[in-house]
Enzyme design. Structure first.
Site, PDB file in Angstrom:
ATOM      1  N   GLY A 342      37.801  47.462  41.314  1.00 21.61           N
ATOM      2  CA  GLY A 342      38.356  48.488  40.455  1.00 21.61           C
ATOM      3  C   GLY A 342      38.558  47.972  39.050  1.00 21.61           C
ATOM      4  CB  THR A 343      36.595  45.577  37.065  1.00 17.36           C
ATOM      5  OG1 THR A 343      36.651  44.698  38.175  1.00 17.36           O
ATOM      6  CG2 THR A 343      36.739  44.781  35.778  1.00 17.36           C
ATOM      7  CB  THR A 344      39.004  49.092  33.378  1.00 10.23           C
ATOM      8  OG1 THR A 344      38.595  49.917  32.294  1.00 10.23           O
ATOM      9  CG2 THR A 344      40.280  48.353  33.013  1.00 10.23           C
ATOM     10  CB  ALA A 420      34.081  48.498  36.378  1.00 10.12           C
TER      11      ALA A 420
END
Length: 520
Positions: A342-344, A420
């Site tokens: 769940g990267t940004t 992401a």
């Protein structure tokens, strides 16, 4: 032109743009956007996250701030019987592809994002601390209207976001159902936490009431996070990994994280074998071969090598690249477990030529939300790909796929990029770099172009490729997966480029609702 910024949400990007307009530099903009993402992209990042920032200051050496998560448990014996909750979540759209998300208190590692944002601001920022936190506070108080991409993300992660009573309180409609596009998400508890950070700095998270509350919430869920873990947490400054590519220099996140070194390895191989004509079966095959080789080297010794030192020199040596290029034509497909992600990401460049690339993540989120604070803890201990091979002692850093990246031309920024997408983010970054530097795409076109991902002997091709070329791909890959449309499965890449005339362009990835802003 004052600068440009790209991020995973329009409001995140605008927060950074506002700081550029007020006289801030690229680092101020990244930090402001990083905080704003806690609100606009709260399922992905927040004070319970970990991450990295690659800073390339004009006239100075590039450095990476490592504020990724650490193994918890200082002062606490190992708890017996603590289990994570396994949740199977699909990506939606035209695919039945799913991932297992492991959540709960036992999945929570020591967060580092607040400390990291403070560290990079202290080292390189220009504006006062409170000014870069202010846009996020306003967003949290006034609320954020849920866009369609964000609502889709909320739907995907609903079983995690609303796993507990606190999550249901924050992320539900009055009738108890999940939030929908157009709904207003207000996070007043998070606004209060941000107020304290603006006044007290990162100490607000790592000492005192909030630290005690976070440790208690995790302990109640069977986790090991302690106040001692939070008090002992420190940001680590590292030298970036570097690789030449077509006359440019690509710099990225170094070991013990794996994403940057794998991108460097992939680009070295692509330069050796050639990227082939855009969108062709040959180009897809070249990417697939490189991705297969990236997976092959992630064998049982790779995780240990990330911590042992010297991996960059061995992996990127001429001998190693030559040998890899020779064996890519033959060989069997390797498989790779795909963890949740769940990267940004935020990319920024300012008028002075400073560049900042910042990635942060709560994983998929643990579902543990500290009551009254808006703080959701990460689930990084549940991502087995990250903990494999890592030292088990409390306080040790986990490895990560995150790879904030800067491409330099003559020592000056040419492209600032990150993504992401868990194991898919390295491929997304690599393909955007190739699109810009090889095919001459503008950054928006480079990001929007369809992508390839190789996993478990399957070649995934995103919607947008020519069907005749895919027919040719299917002749050598019997496990071709044809996606009909663009999908967030293939990452969320946000980037800024510096054009030959010195002008700037910025673009966010529509797959995840990203946006870019150029500040005149």
């Amino acid at each position: 032109m004052k600068g440009a910024i790209a991020a995973g949400h329009a409001l995140t990007a605008r927060a950074g743009a506002r700081v550029l307009e007020e006289g801030g530099n690229a680092v101020d903009a990244c930090v402001a956007a990083g905080f704003a993402g806690w609100v606009a992209e709260s399922p992905l990042t927040g004070p319970g996250a970990g991450g990295f920032a690659l800073i390339a200051p004009r006239g100075g050496p590039p450095r990476v701030a490592d504020f990724f998560v650490a193994t918890p448990g200082l002062g606490r014996p190992e708890l017996k019987g603590a289990e994570m909750h396994a949740i199977d979540v699909g990506f939606g759209g035209d695919s039945e592809t799913t991932q297992i998300f492991r959540i709960g208190g036992a999945s929570c590692a020591v967060p580092g994002t607040t400390a990291g944002l403070e560290a990079v601001h202290e080292a390189y920022g220009r504006l006062p601390w409170a000014e870069v936190v202010a846009p996020a506070i306003e967003l949290a108080r006034e609320g954020v209207e849920l866009t369609r991409p964000q609502a889709h993300l909320h739907a995907i992660l609903d079983l995690i976001l609303r796993h507990t009573a606190e999550g249901r309180r924050l992320y539900s409609r009055p009738d108890g159902s999940r939030l929908q596009p157009g709904d207003l998400l207000c996070l007043p508890d998070l606004a209060g936490t941000l107020d304290r950070i603006a006044a007290e700095g990162a100490a607000a998270i790592y000492r005192g009431e909030l630290a005690e509350a976070a440790a208690h919430a995790v302990e109640e869920g069977g986790g090991r996070l302690t106040v001692a873990d939070l008090e002992a947490y420190r940001v680590i400054w590292r030298e970036p990994v570097r690789v030449p590519y077509l006359g440019y220099e690509v710099i990225s996140n170094p070991p013990p994280s794996s994403g940057g070194i794998l991108i460097a390895y992939g680009l070295a191989l692509l330069e050796r074998i050639g990227a082939a004509e855009r969108g062709s079966a040959a180009a897809i095959r070249a990417l697939a071969q490189v991705m297969r080789e990236q997976t092959r080297i992630r064998d049982g010794t790779f995780a240990d090598a990330l911590y042992a030192g010297g991996l960059e020199e061995r992996l990127l040596s001429d001998e190693a690249v030559t040998a890899a290029a020779a064996r890519m034509v033959e060989g069997t497909w390797a498989s790779e477990q795909t963890p949740a992600g769940g990267t940004t990401h935020v990319s920024a460049v300012d008028a002075d030529g400073n560049a900042a690339s910042l990635s942060s993540s709560t994983g998929s989120g643990s579902g543990v939300i500290v009551p009254g604070t808006g703080i959701q803890l990460n689930n990084m201990l549940g991502e087995y790909d990250l903990v494999a091979g890592a030292p088990a002692e409390s306080g040790n850093r986990l490895t990560s796929m995150m790879a904030p990246t800067v491409v330099l031309a003559g020592g000056r920024p040419r492209l600032v990029v990150g993504s992401a997408g868990s194991v898919r983010l390295r491929g997304a970054i690599m393909q955007v770099i190739v699109n810009v530097l090889v095919h001459g795409d503008g950054v928006a076109t480079a990001i929007d172009a369809p992508r390839v991902h190789v996993e478990d002997s399957h070649v995934h091709c995103e919607g947008g490729f020519d069907s005749a070329e895919l027919d040719l791909v299917e002749e050598w890959s019997k496990h071709l997966v044809r996606w009909r449309r663009r999908n967030l499965y293939f990452g969320g890449t946000n980037a800024v480029e510096v054009l030959r005339d010195g002008s700037l362009a910025a673009a966010g990835d529509a797959r995840r609702g990203g946006d870019g802003v150029v500040v005149g």
